[in-house]
Scaffold this motif. Sequence first.
Motif, mmCIF file in Angstrom:
data_model
loop_
_atom_site.group_PDB
_atom_site.id
_atom_site.type_symbol
_atom_site.label_atom_id
_atom_site.label_comp_id
_atom_site.label_asym_id
_atom_site.label_seq_id
_atom_site.Cartn_x
_atom_site.Cartn_y
_atom_site.Cartn_z
ATOM 1 N N UNK A 60 0.853 -1.182 0.000
ATOM 2 C CA UNK A 60 0.000 0.000 0.000
ATOM 3 C C UNK A 60 0.890 1.234 0.000
ATOM 4 N N UNK A 61 0.750 2.063 -1.008
ATOM 5 C CA UNK A 61 1.571 3.259 -1.104
ATOM 6 C C UNK A 61 0.951 4.419 -0.339
ATOM 7 N N UNK A 62 1.810 5.112 0.402
ATOM 8 C CA UNK A 62 1.431 6.373 1.005
ATOM 9 C C UNK A 62 2.053 7.512 0.222
ATOM 10 N N UNK A 117 2.193 10.388 5.260
ATOM 11 C CA UNK A 117 0.910 11.061 5.291
ATOM 12 C C UNK A 117 0.955 12.468 4.711
ATOM 13 N N UNK A 118 -0.033 13.286 5.090
ATOM 14 C CA UNK A 118 -0.172 14.642 4.545
ATOM 15 C C UNK A 118 -0.429 15.651 5.658
ATOM 16 N N UNK A 119 0.132 15.380 6.842
ATOM 17 C CA UNK A 119 -0.146 16.232 8.004
ATOM 18 C C UNK A 119 0.651 17.527 8.004
ATOM 19 N N UNK A 120 1.748 17.595 7.224
ATOM 20 C CA UNK A 120 2.586 18.793 7.216
ATOM 21 C C UNK A 120 1.854 19.989 6.608
ATOM 22 N N UNK A 121 2.060 21.162 7.182
ATOM 23 C CA UNK A 121 1.622 22.387 6.529
ATOM 24 C C UNK A 121 2.451 22.577 5.262
ATOM 25 N N UNK A 122 1.992 23.390 4.299
ATOM 26 C CA UNK A 122 2.662 23.486 2.999
ATOM 27 C C UNK A 122 4.153 23.790 3.068
ATOM 28 N N UNK A 123 4.585 24.685 3.952
ATOM 29 C CA UNK A 123 6.005 25.029 4.012
ATOM 30 C C UNK A 123 6.843 23.845 4.454
ATOM 31 N N UNK A 124 6.374 23.090 5.435
ATOM 32 C CA UNK A 124 7.111 21.925 5.897
ATOM 33 C C UNK A 124 7.018 20.777 4.898
ATOM 34 N N UNK A 125 5.902 20.674 4.205
ATOM 35 C CA UNK A 125 5.789 19.655 3.167
ATOM 36 C C UNK A 125 6.859 19.873 2.101
ATOM 37 N N UNK A 126 7.112 21.120 1.744
ATOM 38 C CA UNK A 126 8.160 21.438 0.772
ATOM 39 C C UNK A 126 9.537 21.136 1.352
ATOM 40 N N UNK A 127 9.762 21.487 2.615
ATOM 41 C CA UNK A 127 11.077 21.280 3.238
ATOM 42 C C UNK A 127 11.441 19.803 3.278
ATOM 43 N N UNK A 128 10.465 18.969 3.585
ATOM 44 C CA UNK A 128 10.742 17.541 3.734
ATOM 45 C C UNK A 128 10.457 16.740 2.467
ATOM 46 N N UNK A 135 -3.872 12.889 1.124
ATOM 47 C CA UNK A 135 -3.469 11.746 1.946
ATOM 48 C C UNK A 135 -3.532 10.486 1.073
ATOM 49 N N UNK A 136 -2.420 10.164 0.432
ATOM 50 C CA UNK A 136 -2.380 9.082 -0.552
ATOM 51 C C UNK A 136 -2.726 7.734 0.072
ATOM 52 N N UNK A 137 -2.333 7.505 1.311
ATOM 53 C CA UNK A 137 -2.606 6.217 1.960
ATOM 54 C C UNK A 137 -4.097 5.901 1.958
ATOM 55 N N UNK A 138 -4.932 6.901 2.198
ATOM 56 C CA UNK A 138 -6.373 6.660 2.230
ATOM 57 C C UNK A 138 -6.883 6.240 0.856
ATOM 58 N N UNK A 139 -6.328 6.836 -0.190
ATOM 59 C CA UNK A 139 -6.699 6.431 -1.551
ATOM 60 C C UNK A 139 -6.256 4.996 -1.825
ATOM 61 N N UNK A 140 -5.052 4.653 -1.368
ATOM 62 C CA UNK A 140 -4.534 3.305 -1.612
ATOM 63 C C UNK A 140 -5.333 2.254 -0.853
ATOM 64 N N UNK A 141 -5.741 2.580 0.366
ATOM 65 C CA UNK A 141 -6.596 1.657 1.101
ATOM 66 C C UNK A 141 -7.923 1.453 0.373
ATOM 67 N N UNK A 142 -8.462 2.531 -0.184
ATOM 68 C CA UNK A 142 -9.717 2.417 -0.924
ATOM 69 C C UNK A 142 -9.568 1.489 -2.119
ATOM 70 N N UNK A 143 -8.415 1.535 -2.784
ATOM 71 C CA UNK A 143 -8.168 0.632 -3.913
ATOM 72 C C UNK A 143 -8.145 -0.824 -3.467
ATOM 73 N N UNK A 144 -7.782 -1.049 -2.207
ATOM 74 C CA UNK A 144 -7.785 -2.407 -1.651
ATOM 75 C C UNK A 144 -9.136 -2.756 -1.024
#
Length: 344
Positions: A60-62, A117-128, A135-144
């Motif tokens: 399952x991809x996140x 996951x997708x919990x980071x605010x936009x600035x931290x999402x860019x930094x990391x 939240x890609x994990x939720x989409x991947x779980x739905x595919x399963x």
Amino acid sequence: MGLTLRASLRLSKSVPDGFVFGPSMGLTLRCAQGRLRRPDSFQTNPWQWDTDFAMELFSILGNSQQLDGGAMFGNAPKALWSRWIEPDAENRIPLACRCLLVKDLDGRNVLFETGIGAFFEPALRERYGVVESRHVLLDSLAEAGLTHEDIDVVVLSHLHFDHAGGLLAAWEEGQAPRLLFPNARFVVGAEHWRRALKPHPRDRASFVPELQPLLEASGRLELVDGEYSQTLGESARFFFSDGHTPGLMLAEVGGVVFCADLIPGRFWVHLPITMGYDRWPEKLIDEKRVFLEDKLARGVGLFFTHDHEYALARVTRDERGRFGTADEQRELRGVPPHRHAGAA
């Protein structure tokens, strides 16, 4: 640290697959109480089980990341690691945050890790280097065929944000962090939990400060300090490592082991290759040697969380004693038991 998985075999009939690795295939195990005997290899094994109880494994991809290649390969020179993974103009390499989903593990849906996951605010999402905002994990779980509410147990190798951040809902401006998986028990190594509560300056930034209080307040947290957990019993066995972070918990289930950050991907199977993020590289190398020798001897598959291409591989060792991988699989899709190697 050996693992004995038990099942009862019946030779009067045959079934198409018991332990299957085929191109673009899932891995399906038909077993009593979610336990099976170790196969001798990764080839198709026409085993017959006493029951139609089925355990299915999914990769399952996140959310994915792009991180500095030099940091990911530690003291290995760029001339070496850039042959394995080509960096971009900013010296970053692509990394997956892959989770293992086991359906019907003793009748429960068990998720091993949750990715960044997708919990980071936009600035931290860019930094990391987090690529996606959703939240890609939720989409991947739905595919399963599942939602996060359908997960009964979440097993966490450790609580660094790229492995546990998926426990939290996606960032929303003005909203406090919120824990997902309302029906799941959370299984964490006891030693690592202590580290998460009082992190060292070296890895303090790797933890989400709000996460530990949320897990504790849920009333569904189990801390593990031995080979088995109360929640999963003998369905999963745990091995602990300290080289990356104290109390890293590696789970073995259904003939595969979730390697977490002991071996983030197939290139880190090579003993000298460690990450700049590892707190004790020499110890990690020693732990990795013992770990790989055991998995090679018992035919246990390696499940990779950060490998950007492959989810699963078989460990090998050449005539010079160097470890490597073979029979790499891009994904596990939980194919039903009647499917066989080579099926689409």
